[in-house]
Design a protein around this motif. Sequence first.
Motif, PDB file in Angstrom:
ATOM      1  N   THR A 262       0.831  -1.201   0.000  1.00 12.56           N
ATOM      2  CA  THR A 262       0.000   0.000   0.000  1.00 12.56           C
ATOM      3  C   THR A 262       0.869   1.255   0.000  1.00 12.56           C
ATOM      4  OG1 THR A 262      -1.769  -1.147   1.186  1.00 12.56           O
ATOM      5  CG2 THR A 262      -1.807   1.258   1.229  1.00 12.56           C
ATOM      6  N   GLU A 263       1.944   1.221   0.760  1.00 15.56           N
ATOM      7  CA  GLU A 263       2.880   2.338   0.820  1.00 15.56           C
ATOM      8  C   GLU A 263       3.524   2.575  -0.549  1.00 15.56           C
ATOM      9  OE1 GLU A 263       6.785   3.651   3.525  1.00 15.56           O
ATOM     10  OE2 GLU A 263       6.056   1.580   3.539  1.00 15.56           O
TER      11      GLU A 263
ATOM     12  N   VAL B 140      14.884   5.388  -2.277  1.00 13.50           N
ATOM     13  CA  VAL B 140      13.630   4.989  -1.640  1.00 13.50           C
ATOM     14  C   VAL B 140      13.438   5.699  -0.299  1.00 13.50           C
ATOM     15  CG1 VAL B 140      12.383   3.035  -0.640  1.00 13.50           C
ATOM     16  CG2 VAL B 140      13.621   2.741  -2.776  1.00 13.50           C
ATOM     17  N   SER B 141      14.528   5.874   0.441  1.00 12.35           N
ATOM     18  CA  SER B 141      14.449   6.445   1.785  1.00 12.35           C
ATOM     19  C   SER B 141      14.290   7.958   1.788  1.00 12.35           C
ATOM     20  CB  SER B 141      15.705   6.063   2.577  1.00 12.35           C
ATOM     21  OG  SER B 141      16.867   6.542   1.906  1.00 12.35           O
TER      22      SER B 141
ATOM     23  N   ALA C 279      -2.152  -5.447  -8.161  1.00 16.02           N
ATOM     24  CA  ALA C 279      -2.580  -6.822  -8.417  1.00 16.02           C
ATOM     25  C   ALA C 279      -1.768  -7.794  -7.571  1.00 16.02           C
ATOM     26  CB  ALA C 279      -2.432  -7.155  -9.902  1.00 16.02           C
ATOM     27  N   GLY C 280      -2.130  -7.906  -6.300  1.00 15.37           N
ATOM     28  CA  GLY C 280      -1.483  -8.898  -5.455  1.00 15.37           C
ATOM     29  C   GLY C 280      -0.523  -8.317  -4.442  1.00 15.37           C
ATOM     30  N   THR C 281      -0.908  -8.361  -3.174  1.00 15.15           N
ATOM     31  CA  THR C 281      -0.101  -7.808  -2.092  1.00 15.15           C
ATOM     32  C   THR C 281       1.202  -8.581  -1.907  1.00 15.15           C
ATOM     33  OG1 THR C 281      -2.089  -7.064  -0.936  1.00 15.15           O
ATOM     34  CG2 THR C 281      -0.095  -7.286   0.383  1.00 15.15           C
TER      35      THR C 281
ATOM     36  N   MET D  78       3.963   5.835  -5.598  1.00 11.89           N
ATOM     37  CA  MET D  78       3.955   5.933  -7.058  1.00 11.89           C
ATOM     38  C   MET D  78       2.780   6.781  -7.550  1.00 11.89           C
ATOM     39  SD  MET D  78       6.679   4.390  -8.126  1.00 11.89           S
ATOM     40  CE  MET D  78       7.319   5.325  -6.732  1.00 11.89           C
ATOM     41  N   LYS D  79       1.637   6.643  -6.917  1.00 12.14           N
ATOM     42  CA  LYS D  79       0.466   7.446  -7.299  1.00 12.14           C
ATOM     43  C   LYS D  79       0.742   8.927  -7.056  1.00 12.14           C
ATOM     44  CE  LYS D  79      -4.455   8.117  -6.296  1.00 12.14           C
ATOM     45  NZ  LYS D  79      -5.583   7.773  -5.385  1.00 12.14           N
ATOM     46  N   TRP D  80       1.351   9.215  -5.915  1.00 13.03           N
ATOM     47  CA  TRP D  80       1.677  10.612  -5.584  1.00 13.03           C
ATOM     48  C   TRP D  80       2.699  11.179  -6.564  1.00 13.03           C
ATOM     49  CZ3 TRP D  80       6.340  12.898  -4.323  1.00 13.03           C
ATOM     50  CH2 TRP D  80       6.272  14.209  -3.859  1.00 13.03           C
TER      51      TRP D  80
END
Length: 320
Positions: A25-26, A224-225, A43-45, A31-33
């Motif tokens: 979810t994070e 990433v950090s 598609a798949g956790t 990526m959406k932001w």
Amino acid sequence: MARRKKGRKVHGWLILDKPYDYGSTEAVSRMKWFGEAQKAGHAGTLDPLATGILPIAFGEATKTVPFVQDGIKTYRFTARWGVRTATDDREGEVVEESAVRPDREAIEAVLPDFIGTIEQVPPQFSAILVNGERAYDLARDGEEVKLKPREVEIDSFDLIDMPDADHAVFEAVVGKGTYVRALVRDIAEKLGTVAHVSELRRTRVGPFGEDQAVTMEEVTGHPVSEKIPADARDHARFDEHLVPIGDAMADYPKEKVSSFEANRLRSGQAVMLTPVRAKALRAGEAGLLDVVLAEDDSGEVALCRLDGLALQPSKVFQLG
């Protein structure tokens, strides 16, 4: 008056190589932001400790999520023999130990028992709902969670490497709903020992594999950090990593339609095919075709079903 949605109308798939210690979810939210997309889903956790393929759908691509989610998945993972944890992975508290370390011959002898349709009891620490609550929430509260076994499909299960007596590396191709942690738990039991998953990587989800995957750093240009400033969001950089909606439907039949037929489908009306077109689309299958992707020169038009000669739209793509 309807409130206007914030963000851009972005359509397509981002095949993310999810990093370690990052929740699904994070990852989707980041990526959406960064792409300032109006709508996103995945598609798949993947658990935070797992790495690998996390397909993220944006905009109209979210209509194809179920088809990717239902596809086969490939995992490469390491079993740590002799130690069982509460979560069946390295994040959990140690609850049992064993001195037994199976050798290659013993492991390969039991692998066929885990191929095909098998019954599997999901791990207590899983997202399965129990009386309206997630199993992992109940387990964290100290409750004993008894989950029912369910049938899962294992297409292949291979021993890849044994770097030392304590570890074995496997690769498995599995169907929807299969838990790798449960596979490791159960094969250890069969071998007279205990084990947990110490490393896990997903290398394929449905039609999407590592050859299409990109890291967060490649998408954003930032570690990433690192917190990314809002004014550093780069739409062009983000968009160049998207793959077309139709790539999600690689395993389904497709039909090229004219602009006139595309307009009919987009307005919810059926298109009548000639017997020759319908026969070619079915490719030997009789009766109803539940899923057909209709495309025109501009791209994806609709998900349809073919009933006789009638191509009926079920989900229409609004790509404008």
